[in-house]
Design a protein around this motif. Structure first.
Motif, PDB file in Angstrom:
ATOM      1  N   ALA A 193       0.816  -1.217   0.000  1.00  0.00           N
ATOM      2  CA  ALA A 193       0.000   0.000   0.000  1.00  0.00           C
ATOM      3  C   ALA A 193       0.850   1.267   0.000  1.00  0.00           C
ATOM      4  N   ASP A 194       2.181   1.122   0.169  1.00  0.00           N
ATOM      5  CA  ASP A 194       3.079   2.278   0.205  1.00  0.00           C
ATOM      6  C   ASP A 194       3.293   2.788  -1.217  1.00  0.00           C
ATOM      7  N   ARG A 195       2.768   3.956  -1.511  1.00  0.00           N
ATOM      8  CA  ARG A 195       2.853   4.507  -2.859  1.00  0.00           C
ATOM      9  C   ARG A 195       4.179   5.192  -3.139  1.00  0.00           C
ATOM     10  N   ALA A 196       5.062   5.263  -2.134  1.00  0.00           N
ATOM     11  CA  ALA A 196       6.322   5.986  -2.317  1.00  0.00           C
ATOM     12  C   ALA A 196       7.477   5.096  -2.758  1.00  0.00           C
ATOM     13  N   LEU A 197       7.304   3.787  -2.717  1.00  0.00           N
ATOM     14  CA  LEU A 197       8.422   2.890  -3.003  1.00  0.00           C
ATOM     15  C   LEU A 197       8.661   2.740  -4.499  1.00  0.00           C
ATOM     16  N   PRO A 198       9.923   2.864  -4.936  1.00  0.00           N
ATOM     17  CA  PRO A 198      10.234   2.589  -6.340  1.00  0.00           C
ATOM     18  C   PRO A 198      10.098   1.100  -6.631  1.00  0.00           C
ATOM     19  N   GLU A 199       9.997   0.783  -7.892  1.00  0.00           N
ATOM     20  CA  GLU A 199       9.695  -0.578  -8.332  1.00  0.00           C
ATOM     21  C   GLU A 199      10.676  -1.620  -7.810  1.00  0.00           C
ATOM     22  N   ASP A 200      11.994  -1.357  -7.935  1.00  0.00           N
ATOM     23  CA  ASP A 200      12.962  -2.369  -7.538  1.00  0.00           C
ATOM     24  C   ASP A 200      12.978  -2.572  -6.029  1.00  0.00           C
ATOM     25  N   VAL A 201      12.798  -1.492  -5.265  1.00  0.00           N
ATOM     26  CA  VAL A 201      12.730  -1.612  -3.805  1.00  0.00           C
ATOM     27  C   VAL A 201      11.480  -2.393  -3.412  1.00  0.00           C
ATOM     28  N   LEU A 202      10.381  -2.138  -4.096  1.00  0.00           N
ATOM     29  CA  LEU A 202       9.141  -2.857  -3.822  1.00  0.00           C
ATOM     30  C   LEU A 202       9.327  -4.353  -4.029  1.00  0.00           C
ATOM     31  N   ARG A 203       9.894  -4.743  -5.159  1.00  0.00           N
ATOM     32  CA  ARG A 203      10.092  -6.168  -5.428  1.00  0.00           C
ATOM     33  C   ARG A 203      11.015  -6.799  -4.400  1.00  0.00           C
ATOM     34  N   LEU A 204      12.091  -6.097  -4.044  1.00  0.00           N
ATOM     35  CA  LEU A 204      13.048  -6.628  -3.073  1.00  0.00           C
ATOM     36  C   LEU A 204      12.414  -6.817  -1.706  1.00  0.00           C
ATOM     37  N   GLU A 205      11.669  -5.823  -1.250  1.00  0.00           N
ATOM     38  CA  GLU A 205      11.088  -5.894   0.093  1.00  0.00           C
ATOM     39  C   GLU A 205       9.955  -6.907   0.172  1.00  0.00           C
ATOM     40  N   VAL A 206       9.184  -7.056  -0.901  1.00  0.00           N
ATOM     41  CA  VAL A 206       8.176  -8.118  -0.928  1.00  0.00           C
ATOM     42  C   VAL A 206       8.870  -9.474  -0.888  1.00  0.00           C
ATOM     43  N   GLY A 207       9.935  -9.624  -1.658  1.00  0.00           N
ATOM     44  CA  GLY A 207      10.681 -10.880  -1.656  1.00  0.00           C
ATOM     45  C   GLY A 207      11.238 -11.216  -0.291  1.00  0.00           C
ATOM     46  N   ARG A 208      11.772 -10.221   0.404  1.00  0.00           N
ATOM     47  CA  ARG A 208      12.328 -10.446   1.740  1.00  0.00           C
ATOM     48  C   ARG A 208      11.257 -10.966   2.691  1.00  0.00           C
ATOM     49  N   ARG A 209      10.088 -10.395   2.608  1.00  0.00           N
ATOM     50  CA  ARG A 209       9.001 -10.812   3.494  1.00  0.00           C
ATOM     51  C   ARG A 209       8.441 -12.180   3.113  1.00  0.00           C
ATOM     52  N   MET A 210       8.401 -12.469   1.817  1.00  0.00           N
ATOM     53  CA  MET A 210       7.891 -13.772   1.397  1.00  0.00           C
ATOM     54  C   MET A 210       8.852 -14.896   1.769  1.00  0.00           C
ATOM     55  N   LEU A 211      10.147 -14.614   1.786  1.00  0.00           N
ATOM     56  CA  LEU A 211      11.097 -15.630   2.255  1.00  0.00           C
ATOM     57  C   LEU A 211      10.791 -16.006   3.696  1.00  0.00           C
ATOM     58  N   ASP A 212      10.489 -15.010   4.513  1.00  0.00           N
ATOM     59  CA  ASP A 212      10.161 -15.258   5.914  1.00  0.00           C
ATOM     60  C   ASP A 212       8.842 -16.010   6.028  1.00  0.00           C
ATOM     61  N   LEU A 213       7.835 -15.536   5.325  1.00  0.00           N
ATOM     62  CA  LEU A 213       6.514 -16.160   5.398  1.00  0.00           C
ATOM     63  C   LEU A 213       6.548 -17.616   4.956  1.00  0.00           C
ATOM     64  N   LEU A 214       7.264 -17.891   3.870  1.00  0.00           N
ATOM     65  CA  LEU A 214       7.263 -19.228   3.272  1.00  0.00           C
ATOM     66  C   LEU A 214       8.408 -20.110   3.762  1.00  0.00           C
ATOM     67  N   ARG A 215       9.201 -19.567   4.694  1.00  0.00           N
ATOM     68  CA  ARG A 215      10.361 -20.292   5.220  1.00  0.00           C
ATOM     69  C   ARG A 215      11.240 -20.804   4.074  1.00  0.00           C
ATOM     70  N   ALA A 216      11.515 -19.899   3.163  1.00  0.00           N
ATOM     71  CA  ALA A 216      12.324 -20.227   1.990  1.00  0.00           C
ATOM     72  C   ALA A 216      13.728 -19.645   2.150  1.00  0.00           C
ATOM     73  N   ASP A 217      14.606 -19.946   1.203  1.00  0.00           N
ATOM     74  CA  ASP A 217      16.028 -19.631   1.353  1.00  0.00           C
ATOM     75  C   ASP A 217      16.557 -18.611   0.348  1.00  0.00           C
ATOM     76  N   PHE A 218      16.001 -18.588  -0.847  1.00  0.00           N
ATOM     77  CA  PHE A 218      16.579 -17.778  -1.927  1.00  0.00           C
ATOM     78  C   PHE A 218      15.480 -17.008  -2.648  1.00  0.00           C
ATOM     79  N   PHE A 219      15.858 -15.826  -3.103  1.00  0.00           N
ATOM     80  CA  PHE A 219      14.892 -14.996  -3.820  1.00  0.00           C
ATOM     81  C   PHE A 219      15.573 -14.257  -4.960  1.00  0.00           C
ATOM     82  N   GLY A 220      14.897 -14.204  -6.096  1.00  0.00           N
ATOM     83  CA  GLY A 220      15.341 -13.388  -7.223  1.00  0.00           C
ATOM     84  C   GLY A 220      14.131 -12.796  -7.915  1.00  0.00           C
ATOM     85  N   SER A 221      14.336 -11.681  -8.591  1.00  0.00           N
ATOM     86  CA  SER A 221      13.234 -11.043  -9.289  1.00  0.00           C
ATOM     87  C   SER A 221      13.768 -10.237 -10.456  1.00  0.00           C
ATOM     88  N   TYR A 222      13.044 -10.288 -11.566  1.00  0.00           N
ATOM     89  CA  TYR A 222      13.417  -9.546 -12.768  1.00  0.00           C
ATOM     90  C   TYR A 222      12.186  -8.849 -13.346  1.00  0.00           C
TER      91      TYR A 222
END
Length: 256
Positions: free
Chosen positions: A19-48
């Motif tokens: 819902a944060d409208r101030a985040l640039p695209e790459d920061v948004l993808r990175l921060e969502v990935g960081r949180r999904m690693l925690d939620l899903l108990r996963a180890d690695f994340f990449g995004s393009y």
């Protein structure tokens, strides 16, 4: 769908971020990935982000993956990748094993010389589509020590898809007119160096180049000090400058 209190709290944090409208695209993808690693108990994340004109994946962000290995993917493996095209055309979250059996994947060059090098074993991806345009993705992996992703894991990733799609589409930022809160409009053309920045990044760097301090920029734009720093850091990196003086010279704006 039953969610534990832990999952509810982590998902709430993801939706707050989206819902944060101030985040640039790459920061948004990175921060969502960081949180999904925690939620899903996963180890690695990449995004393009898919560049349809060139037919390549660009604008990489990643967590717990080797930059050298990812560079090899961008230079070589993405052109010989039998897996990702199958995943990319899915319109919902999907496990790797839903499109290719693991035994089959394990026989490929992609697995043996790219995925296995960093320890990626079980994968789950979400490719985000805005109409007919692929605007980003989330590639989430577990190591061989873990288990394949469950239907429950898949459902949680799918749960964020609509909000993530809307947030990505909103944050992409195109060249055009950036209007500051005081009504001053600054026009950027394709030939301008800062045409590569998002709308919010342009607003921040314009004010920084005019001499405003980070706290003043935050107050002017109604965003946090941390968000200002994030926009400036990303903008400096994109523009190849290291300080405000060089930024001001690049923009050819007078400093106060």
């Amino acid at each position: 769908m039953y969610l534990t209190s832990r999952e509810l709290a982590l998902l709430a944090d993801v939706f707050k971020l989206l819902a944060d409208r101030a985040l640039p695209e790459d920061v948004l993808r990175l921060e969502v990935g960081r949180r999904m690693l925690d939620l899903l108990r996963a180890d690695f994340f990449g995004s393009y982000v898919w560049d349809d004109t060139q037919g390549i994946f660009t604008n990489r962000v990643a967590i717990n993956m080797s930059a050298d290995n990812l560079g090899n993917y961008e230079r070589y493996f993405q052109y010989r990748d039998p897996l990702t095209p199958l995943l990319q055309h899915q319109r919902a979250a999907v496990r790797v094993t839903d499109v290719m059996a693991h035994d089959e994947l394990a026989q490929t060059e992609l697995f043996n010389d790219f995925l296995r090098r960093d320890g990626l074993h079980w994968g789950m991806n979400l490719f985000v589509w805005d109409g007919d345009t692929n605007i980003g993705d989330l590639r989430i992996w577990r190591g061989a020590h873990g288990e394949n992703f469950s239907d429950h894991d898949l459902a949680m990733l799918e749960l964020i898809r609509p909000a993530f799609t809307a947030a990505l589409a909103r944050s992409r930022g195109a060249a055009g007119i950036a209007t500051l809160p005081d009504g001053v409009a600054v026009e950027f053309t394709d030939g301008d160096p800062i045409a590569r920045l998002t709308r919010r990044e342009r607003e921040v760097v314009t004010l920084a180049a005019e001499g405003l301090l980070d706290k003043e920029i935050a107050q002017r734009l109604g965003i946090s000090y941390t968000t200002v720093r994030t926009h400036l850091d990303r903008s400096f990196q994109k523009l190849g400058v290291s300080n405000r003086s060089r930024l001001a010279r690049l923009l050819q704006l007078p400093r106060r």
